[in-house]
Write a protein that holds these residues in place. Structure first.
Motif, PDB file in Angstrom:
ATOM      1  N   PRO A  69      -6.573   8.941  -9.521  1.00 32.09           N
ATOM      2  CA  PRO A  69      -7.537   8.351  -8.580  1.00 32.09           C
ATOM      3  C   PRO A  69      -7.217   6.882  -8.363  1.00 32.09           C
ATOM      4  O   PRO A  69      -6.952   6.144  -9.311  1.00 32.09           O
ATOM      5  N   GLY A  70      -7.210   6.451  -7.116  1.00 34.40           N
ATOM      6  CA  GLY A  70      -6.860   5.069  -6.807  1.00 34.40           C
ATOM      7  C   GLY A  70      -7.913   4.093  -7.288  1.00 34.40           C
ATOM      8  O   GLY A  70      -9.093   4.420  -7.406  1.00 34.40           O
ATOM      9  N   THR A  71      -7.468   2.870  -7.556  1.00 30.93           N
ATOM     10  CA  THR A  71      -8.381   1.818  -7.987  1.00 30.93           C
ATOM     11  C   THR A  71      -8.969   1.086  -6.788  1.00 30.93           C
ATOM     12  O   THR A  71     -10.181   0.935  -6.666  1.00 30.93           O
ATOM     13  N   THR A  72      -8.106   0.631  -5.860  1.00 32.41           N
ATOM     14  CA  THR A  72      -8.584  -0.137  -4.720  1.00 32.41           C
ATOM     15  C   THR A  72      -8.800   0.724  -3.483  1.00 32.41           C
ATOM     16  O   THR A  72      -9.442   0.287  -2.535  1.00 32.41           O
ATOM     17  N   ARG A  73      -8.240   1.944  -3.480  1.00 36.94           N
ATOM     18  CA  ARG A  73      -8.374   2.850  -2.337  1.00 36.94           C
ATOM     19  C   ARG A  73      -8.353   4.272  -2.870  1.00 36.94           C
ATOM     20  O   ARG A  73      -7.705   4.547  -3.894  1.00 36.94           O
ATOM     21  N   PRO A  74      -9.042   5.218  -2.223  1.00 37.21           N
ATOM     22  CA  PRO A  74      -8.983   6.606  -2.685  1.00 37.21           C
ATOM     23  C   PRO A  74      -7.595   7.193  -2.459  1.00 37.21           C
ATOM     24  O   PRO A  74      -6.805   6.688  -1.661  1.00 37.21           O
TER      25      PRO A  74
ATOM     26  N   ASP B 247       0.812  -1.212   0.000  1.00 39.29           N
ATOM     27  CA  ASP B 247       0.000   0.000   0.000  1.00 39.29           C
ATOM     28  C   ASP B 247       0.846   1.264   0.000  1.00 39.29           C
ATOM     29  O   ASP B 247       0.519   2.240  -0.680  1.00 39.29           O
ATOM     30  N   SER B 248       1.930   1.260   0.770  1.00 39.02           N
ATOM     31  CA  SER B 248       2.737   2.475   0.883  1.00 39.02           C
ATOM     32  C   SER B 248       3.227   2.932  -0.479  1.00 39.02           C
ATOM     33  O   SER B 248       3.258   4.135  -0.772  1.00 39.02           O
ATOM     34  N   PHE B 249       3.605   1.992  -1.323  1.00 40.84           N
ATOM     35  CA  PHE B 249       4.188   2.361  -2.611  1.00 40.84           C
ATOM     36  C   PHE B 249       3.130   2.881  -3.576  1.00 40.84           C
ATOM     37  O   PHE B 249       3.423   3.713  -4.438  1.00 40.84           O
ATOM     38  N   ALA B 250       1.892   2.411  -3.411  1.00 45.40           N
ATOM     39  CA  ALA B 250       0.798   2.979  -4.208  1.00 45.40           C
ATOM     40  C   ALA B 250       0.569   4.434  -3.832  1.00 45.40           C
ATOM     41  O   ALA B 250       0.306   5.280  -4.686  1.00 45.40           O
ATOM     42  N   PHE B 251       0.674   4.756  -2.548  1.00 46.77           N
ATOM     43  CA  PHE B 251       0.511   6.133  -2.095  1.00 46.77           C
ATOM     44  C   PHE B 251       1.668   7.025  -2.537  1.00 46.77           C
ATOM     45  O   PHE B 251       1.483   8.222  -2.768  1.00 46.77           O
ATOM     46  N   LEU B 252       2.867   6.463  -2.656  1.00 46.57           N
ATOM     47  CA  LEU B 252       4.069   7.250  -2.926  1.00 46.57           C
ATOM     48  C   LEU B 252       4.312   7.521  -4.405  1.00 46.57           C
ATOM     49  O   LEU B 252       5.216   8.286  -4.743  1.00 46.57           O
ATOM     50  N   ARG B 253       3.549   6.908  -5.281  1.00 51.55           N
ATOM     51  CA  ARG B 253       3.804   7.074  -6.719  1.00 51.55           C
ATOM     52  C   ARG B 253       3.760   8.540  -7.123  1.00 51.55           C
ATOM     53  O   ARG B 253       2.908   9.311  -6.659  1.00 51.55           O
ATOM     54  N   GLU B 254       4.684   8.905  -7.995  1.00 53.95           N
ATOM     55  CA  GLU B 254       4.782  10.297  -8.434  1.00 53.95           C
ATOM     56  C   GLU B 254       3.617  10.688  -9.326  1.00 53.95           C
ATOM     57  O   GLU B 254       3.169  11.827  -9.324  1.00 53.95           O
ATOM     58  N   GLU B 255       3.099   9.719 -10.101  1.00 50.14           N
ATOM     59  CA  GLU B 255       2.000  10.001 -11.011  1.00 50.14           C
ATOM     60  C   GLU B 255       0.689   9.990 -10.226  1.00 50.14           C
ATOM     61  O   GLU B 255       0.222   8.922  -9.810  1.00 50.14           O
TER      62      GLU B 255
ATOM     63  N   LEU C 210      -1.040   2.807  17.576  1.00 47.56           N
ATOM     64  CA  LEU C 210      -1.113   4.183  17.079  1.00 47.56           C
ATOM     65  C   LEU C 210       0.275   4.708  16.732  1.00 47.56           C
ATOM     66  O   LEU C 210       0.471   5.345  15.690  1.00 47.56           O
ATOM     67  N   ILE C 211       1.249   4.425  17.586  1.00 49.91           N
ATOM     68  CA  ILE C 211       2.624   4.860  17.306  1.00 49.91           C
ATOM     69  C   ILE C 211       3.129   4.192  16.036  1.00 49.91           C
ATOM     70  O   ILE C 211       3.785   4.832  15.194  1.00 49.91           O
ATOM     71  N   LEU C 212       2.812   2.906  15.856  1.00 49.44           N
ATOM     72  CA  LEU C 212       3.218   2.203  14.646  1.00 49.44           C
ATOM     73  C   LEU C 212       2.594   2.821  13.399  1.00 49.44           C
ATOM     74  O   LEU C 212       3.281   3.074  12.398  1.00 49.44           O
ATOM     75  N   LEU C 213       1.283   3.078  13.449  1.00 48.29           N
ATOM     76  CA  LEU C 213       0.609   3.656  12.283  1.00 48.29           C
ATOM     77  C   LEU C 213       1.117   5.065  11.984  1.00 48.29           C
ATOM     78  O   LEU C 213       1.209   5.456  10.817  1.00 48.29           O
ATOM     79  N   GLU C 214       1.441   5.825  13.021  1.00 49.68           N
ATOM     80  CA  GLU C 214       1.997   7.164  12.801  1.00 49.68           C
ATOM     81  C   GLU C 214       3.332   7.080  12.077  1.00 49.68           C
ATOM     82  O   GLU C 214       3.693   7.989  11.321  1.00 49.68           O
ATOM     83  N   HIS C 215       4.066   5.997  12.302  1.00 46.65           N
ATOM     84  CA  HIS C 215       5.395   5.870  11.694  1.00 46.65           C
ATOM     85  C   HIS C 215       5.360   5.139  10.361  1.00 46.65           C
ATOM     86  O   HIS C 215       6.404   4.953   9.728  1.00 46.65           O
ATOM     87  N   MET C 216       4.191   4.715   9.937  1.00 49.30           N
ATOM     88  CA  MET C 216       4.038   4.050   8.650  1.00 49.30           C
ATOM     89  C   MET C 216       3.651   5.045   7.565  1.00 49.30           C
ATOM     90  O   MET C 216       2.973   6.041   7.837  1.00 49.30           O
ATOM     91  N   ILE C 217       4.042   4.758   6.355  1.00 47.87           N
ATOM     92  CA  ILE C 217       3.525   5.516   5.216  1.00 47.87           C
ATOM     93  C   ILE C 217       2.203   4.866   4.833  1.00 47.87           C
ATOM     94  O   ILE C 217       2.098   4.027   3.933  1.00 47.87           O
ATOM     95  N   MET C 218       1.183   5.226   5.606  1.00 46.59           N
ATOM     96  CA  MET C 218      -0.158   4.711   5.437  1.00 46.59           C
ATOM     97  C   MET C 218      -1.140   5.814   5.790  1.00 46.59           C
ATOM     98  O   MET C 218      -0.806   6.741   6.540  1.00 46.59           O
TER      99      MET C 218
ATOM    100  N   GLU D 289       3.695 -14.612  15.658  1.00 50.28           N
ATOM    101  CA  GLU D 289       2.743 -14.394  14.560  1.00 50.28           C
ATOM    102  C   GLU D 289       3.366 -13.543  13.461  1.00 50.28           C
ATOM    103  O   GLU D 289       3.978 -12.506  13.729  1.00 50.28           O
ATOM    104  N   LYS D 290       3.215 -13.986  12.233  1.00 48.21           N
ATOM    105  CA  LYS D 290       3.718 -13.226  11.090  1.00 48.21           C
ATOM    106  C   LYS D 290       2.671 -12.178  10.712  1.00 48.21           C
ATOM    107  O   LYS D 290       1.562 -12.512  10.322  1.00 48.21           O
ATOM    108  N   THR D 291       3.038 -10.939  10.855  1.00 48.64           N
ATOM    109  CA  THR D 291       2.102  -9.845  10.597  1.00 48.64           C
ATOM    110  C   THR D 291       2.883  -8.592  10.257  1.00 48.64           C
ATOM    111  O   THR D 291       4.004  -8.402  10.762  1.00 48.64           O
ATOM    112  N   PRO D 292       2.355  -7.728   9.398  1.00 48.98           N
ATOM    113  CA  PRO D 292       3.027  -6.448   9.129  1.00 48.98           C
ATOM    114  C   PRO D 292       2.876  -5.447  10.256  1.00 48.98           C
ATOM    115  O   PRO D 292       3.457  -4.374  10.214  1.00 48.98           O
ATOM    116  N   TYR D 293       2.091  -5.795  11.281  1.00 48.35           N
ATOM    117  CA  TYR D 293       1.785  -4.842  12.343  1.00 48.35           C
ATOM    118  C   TYR D 293       2.721  -5.002  13.534  1.00 48.35           C
ATOM    119  O   TYR D 293       2.301  -5.073  14.684  1.00 48.35           O
TER     120      TYR D 293
END
Length: 445
Positions: A44-49, A33-41, A110-118, A310-314
């Motif tokens: 409107p998003g397809t799977t997310r606004p 998801d982070s890389f979809a948000f970071l694209r220079e071009e 919350l601290i994790l999400l603040e530090h994510m490009i999300m 547990e394997k998780t991105p969180y």
């Protein structure tokens, strides 16, 4: 010092965020998801606004992912101060208001999400500030500002869309008059309408995303039985091809190669057919649909958010992870240099250790939400119902529309804290804030 308790509570919270900034520079990237948000071009998003992408575009000239994460950390700290200020206004003592905002300051997720490009941290701030403004003082100006923020939240994460209608319903039921309601809805429609018009210009359809049907279809993969649904031939291609007991969790059906969804050509066509199939499946198997939702919601009874193994991105990472070639250029273009997350010990280890216990378990959070809603009704603290019901909507709606994810529960935390404080407060809205007293004639002597 009137606000000593808040200052004392803020200092360790700031230290935790410094650990994130210094221990995991320049940011934590959520694949993909982070890389979809970071694209220079910009598009409107397809799977997310793409509301969050627009914010990142504004900050792009600085070429600093650290700037993005520091801004998100500061926004959350500022949100805690704003909630504290409203609770003090409603009669809570300094220590009580400070205690109620500690989940905003100290929750590890919350601290994790603040530090994510999300988009999550920005979404949380937009929603909570909007509702806080409406509760603070109802005027056309505050309603318009709240509506604008909720509109921006809707183009950041679509789960925020119902909150605009929910807030308008609150103003209507509380009889604040037509001006605040109109101001709220018109201001909220501005970013939503502008974004939908952008999508129309780019893709030929007024919409915020092209994936609402896909997500609802993935929800039905938990139970869909085509021998019961009997879909027409054009939808039969979307029937699952494995027994119910062997099916993976709904999100996997959106991306994995086994998914029949990927056999349907055309993004818009795929979303349309998926939506039709999902609606037929729910109508044909309503009990199975509700059972799948209920099964997801039982995860709110889990005490641990993530198990140790547990394997998780969180989780705050323990090892550095090089970026894949397919996305490295996107992140490095934004950063203006290496962008992979670095793990700086021992600071990173301290934050990982804190993550194991620094949170409010979901069972306690849900118990607090139910208790707050009940107490608000008993004490007739009607203003507490708005953040309380908004929190409930944010928690419950994802399993109905897609699937449960621990990340989707976190936006409810500030709203539950706000609702709890309003319920416990000893001071009702002032004369200019209360619709009931506002209608009383003034006694001029």
């Amino acid at each position: 010092m009137a606000h000593r308790a808040l200052v004392i509570a803020m200092l360790p919270a700031i230290a935790l965020r410094l650990l994130a900034v210094l221990g995991f520079p320049p940011s934590i990237l959520f694949f993909g998801d982070s890389f979809a948000f970071l694209r220079e071009e910009l598009a409107p998003g397809t799977t997310r606004p793409s509301g969050y992408s627009l914010l990142l575009a504004v900050l792009r000239p600085a070429h600093s992912l650290t700037l993005v994460t520091v801004l998100q950390h500061l926004l959350m700290l500022g949100l805690a101060v704003a909630v504290y200020a409203l609770l003090r206004r409603r009669g809570l003592p300094g220590w009580g208001a400070a205690l109620l905002v500690t989940p905003l300051l100290y929750d590890e997720f919350l601290i994790l999400l603040e530090h994510m490009i999300m988009a999550d941290a920005v979404f949380i701030v937009l929603v909570t500030v909007a509702i806080l403004l409406v509760i603070w003082r109802v005027t056309p100006a505050t309603a318009a500002t709240g509506g604008l923020l909720l509109g921006l939240a809707g183009i950041t994460r679509t789960v925020g869309l119902p909150l605009l209608i929910l807030t308008a319903a609150y103003l209507l039921i509380r009889r604040y008059g037509w001006r605040p309601i109109v101001a709220l809805l018109v201001a909220g429609a501005i970013p939503l309408g502008a974004y939908a018009t952008w999508t129309k210009a780019e893709k030929g359809k007024f919409a915020l995303t092209e994936a609402d049907g896909n997500f609802l279809w993935s929800r039905t993969m938990s139970f869909a039985d085509c021998s019961v649904i009997k879909p027409p031939e054009r939808l039969a291609v979307l029937c699952p091809n494995m027994p119910v007991g062997q099916r993976p969790y709904p999100p996997h059906w959106l991306w994995e190669s086994f998914s029949p969804l990927l056999k349907v050509p055309g993004t818009a066509h795929r979303n349309q057919l998926a939506g039709e199939f999902a609606r037929q499946a729910i109508l044909a198997q309503p009990g199975d649909y509700l059972a799948a939702v209920a099964t997801d919601l039982t995860q709110l009874l889990r005490w641990e958010r993530t198990a140790v193994d547990e394997k998780t991105p969180y989780k705050f990472p323990s090892d550095e992870r090089p970026l894949n070639k397919s996305v490295r250029g996107i992140a490095e273009s934004y950063e203006g240099g290496p962008a992979a997350t670095r793990v700086v010990e021992p600071l990173a280890g301290w934050l990982r250790a804190y993550q194991r216990f620094g949170y409010v378990p979901f069972p306690l959070l849900m118990l607090a939400l139910v208790g707050v809603l009940a107490a608000a009704l008993v004490r007739r603290r009607w203003d507490a119902l708005l953040p309380g019901v908004a929190a409930l909507a944010l928690v419950v709606s994802p399993p109905f529309l897609a699937a449960f994810d621990v990340r989707y529960v976190i936006p409810a935390i500030p709203l539950i804290c706000l609702a709890a404080g309003l319920t416990l407060g000893t001071r009702s809205p002032s004369r200019t804030e209360s619709p009931e007293t506002a209608r009383e004639p003034l006694n001029v002597t």
